[in-house]
Design an enzyme around this catalytic site. Structure first.
Site, PDB file in Angstrom:
ATOM      1  N   CYS A   1       0.860  -1.180   0.000  1.00 50.16           N
ATOM      2  CA  CYS A   1       0.000   0.000   0.000  1.00 50.16           C
ATOM      3  C   CYS A   1       0.894   1.227   0.000  1.00 50.16           C
ATOM      4  O   CYS A   1       2.046   1.173  -0.423  1.00 50.16           O
ATOM      5  CB  CYS A   1      -0.951  -0.011   1.195  1.00 50.16           C
ATOM      6  SG  CYS A   1      -0.134   0.060   2.795  1.00 50.16           S
ATOM      7  N   ILE A   2       0.409   2.342   0.477  1.00 51.63           N
ATOM      8  CA  ILE A   2       1.161   3.591   0.401  1.00 51.63           C
ATOM      9  C   ILE A   2       2.503   3.485   1.112  1.00 51.63           C
ATOM     10  O   ILE A   2       3.529   3.919   0.610  1.00 51.63           O
ATOM     11  CB  ILE A   2       0.346   4.748   1.007  1.00 51.63           C
ATOM     12  CG1 ILE A   2      -0.923   4.971   0.195  1.00 51.63           C
ATOM     13  CG2 ILE A   2       1.163   6.038   1.042  1.00 51.63           C
ATOM     14  CD1 ILE A   2      -1.861   5.985   0.798  1.00 51.63           C
TER      15      ILE A   2
END
Length: 533
Positions: free
Chosen positions: A476-477
């Site tokens: 993810c980020i």
């Protein structure tokens, strides 16, 4: 019998990750819609009269409509995004789109043919197809169903006579028939389910109170480390459970976040529109824009002098990211792994902020992120209520509370936040240059030895237990998110020496925080795994 592993931690974090694929596009959409709102805003015209001419007005209208179409079509976006992110295959997304079309075409046809009498609120259109409104639930179901079918059939070999449809080409066909079955099933059961959701949404919309809203905010924060918060908040933000609104253009908007954005836009055209959205999310700006930056300041101030510069560079960057965009994970994870008690305090203060915002009847919201950009575009410039002023006032108070609470706990409990590590080897966070040095230079005395034939990805793969130990690879980020067969085979210390600022192991899931480089590292590891086949 279904194995327990199928409903394990790794399964649920993959579900959250799949949903986040849609959520991540919303910040860009919010900027587009917000800038369009600025051009259309009469309050702005008083300051900048030239924006009232036709050219700027048409541009503003186009920008808002271009952004709004994303929110109006979230079900199909969820369907396609989930199928792709769950399988990593474009064909799965294509198959999911076809299945989505067929689901609603068949469902609409059954309603028309049988003249089914249901609540008008449950009727509408999806991509121009008159159908029963299943919202994002329908899209999510189709996405996961297609992903399952892809994994089951994408390697199927058919007889020579029909071998053209073997492998991936079989998936759209199977998904189409499955969608017909789902449509028939929905025809019979969704009227009851839909009425239940409508009733729940009506109850939630009319029975909110500070305790309920506060619990919502606090629980969401506690789920972030596990990557499960998108499963938790999606129904409230994007479905009838979060309330509904009949827009001026006639569309029925659902979800606390969607309703707020639609009402902000409509209120520019008709000042009599009452804000009902933003009931649950109004308090989010307070801990994000004010609390976390103040916590970062506290950590900087208590850092040891010899490491203060390093801590400052890391924490300021993370605090600015949270303040501007509402992306809080880089900052939250800087203290989550070394001082969990601080994260607990952060979750508690977040719950208080949410509950207090509801107690003061604040209506505020965002389209993509709970940072300064959305705060200005969707709250300050529209100026539809005094909520943005209350947010600033409460935010300053919470900033002081965060600062002194974090500072006191760090000092009294001698917490090893960034810049307070006892020895150089225990440092959990690195600057970019230090991380590169750690990963690229051969080290002696028991440190990581980098072989010429080993890349960073190869070393991380080994630290994760090797290719055979990995069941799912994602990112993810800020985190590398890996499903593993045996978490005991994961070398946590090695991952940290290779640049991870923290590692979380839960059952069959491992998350390593590599910051914004996580998605790149994921692809590098995937390439290594492909070469080892």
């Amino acid at each position: 019998m279904m194995k327990l592993q199928s409903i394990s931690f790794d399964f649920f974090q993959r579900v959250g990750r799949s949903m986040m694929a849609v959520v991540l596009i919303l910040p860009l959409v919010s900027i587009l819609m917000g800038l369009g709102g600025v051009l259309l805003n009469p309050n702005v015209h008083e300051i900048l009269p030239f924006l009232s001419n036709n050219g700027f007005q048409v541009t503003g209208e186009l920008m808002q409509r271009a952004g709004q179409v994303v929110f109006n079509n979230l079900p199909v976006l969820f369907a396609v995004a989930i199928a792709i992110t769950w399988t990593g295959a474009g064909m799965a997304g294509f198959s999911s789109l076809i299945a989505f079309f067929i689901l609603h075409t068949v469902l609409g046809s059954l309603i028309d043919i049988t003249d089914l009498k249901i609540n008008e609120k449950m009727l509408g259109t999806e991509l121009g197809i008159e159908t029963m409104q299943t919202g994002v639930f329908g899209g999510i179901l189709i996405g996961f169903l297609t992903a399952y079918l892809y994994n089951k059939f994408h390697r199927t070999k058919l007889p020579d006579a029909i071998s053209l449809f073997s492998g991936e080409r079989l998936v759209p066909i199977v998904a189409s028939f499955a969608a017909i079955g789902v449509a028939v099933l929905f025809y019979f059961i969704w009227p009851l389910v839909g009425m239940g959701i409508l009733a729940l949404g009506e109850y939630v919309a009319t029975h909110t109170n500070p305790v309920v809203v506060g619990l919502y905010g606090g629980i969401e924060k506690l789920l972030i480390p596990f990557g499960l918060h998108h499963i938790y908040n999606t129904p409230l933000l994007f479905t009838e459970i979060g309330g509904s609104y009949e827009a001026l253009e006639g569309a029925r908007i659902v979800g606390d976040q969607n309703v707020y954005i639609a009402q902000v836009i409509d209120k520019l055209r008709d000042p009599s529109v009452t804000l009902t959205g933003g009931t649950y999310i109004a308090g989010k700006f307070i801990p994000v824009m004010f609390g976390l930056p103040a916590a970062a300041l506290a950590m900087i101030r208590v850092a040891h002098d010899r490491r203060k510069a390093k801590a400052r560079s890391l924490l300021i960057a993370a605090a600015v990211t949270a303040f501007l965009t509402g992306i809080t994970e880089p900052l939250e994870f800087t203290f989550l792994f070394v001082a969990p008690v601080l994260y607990g305090v952060h979750a508690l203060l977040t719950a208080v902020a949410f509950g207090l915002a509801n107690f003061l009847e604040m209506k505020a919201g965002f389209a993509g992120g709970s940072g300064l950009i959305d705060f200005v575009l969707f709250n300050v410039l529209p100026n539809h209520s005094n909520a943005w002023l209350l947010t600033i006032g409460l935010g300053l108070v919470f900033g002081v509370i965060y600062y002194f609470t974090f500072r006191t706990l760090i000092i009294t409990r001698n917490l090893k936040t960034p810049g307070r590590e006892d020895t150089e080897e225990e440092t959990r966070l690195y600057t970019k240059d230090e991380a590169r040095e750690k990963m690229g230079i051969t080290q002696q005395h028991g440190q990581v030895e980098t072989k010429d034939c080993n890349s960073r990805a190869h070393q991380i793969l080994e630290a994760l237990g090797g290719k055979e130990n990995i069941t799912k690879l994602d990112a993810c980020i800020s985190r590398l998110r890996v499903g593993v067969k045996n978490a005991d085979q994961v070398d946590e210390e090695m991952l940290k020496k290779l640049g991870a600022s923290g590692v979380l192991k839960v059952a069959d899931g491992v998350q390593a925080v590599y910051g914004t480089r996580s998605s790149v590292i994921k692809e590098e590891i995937r390439e290594v795994m492909e070469k080892e086949r």
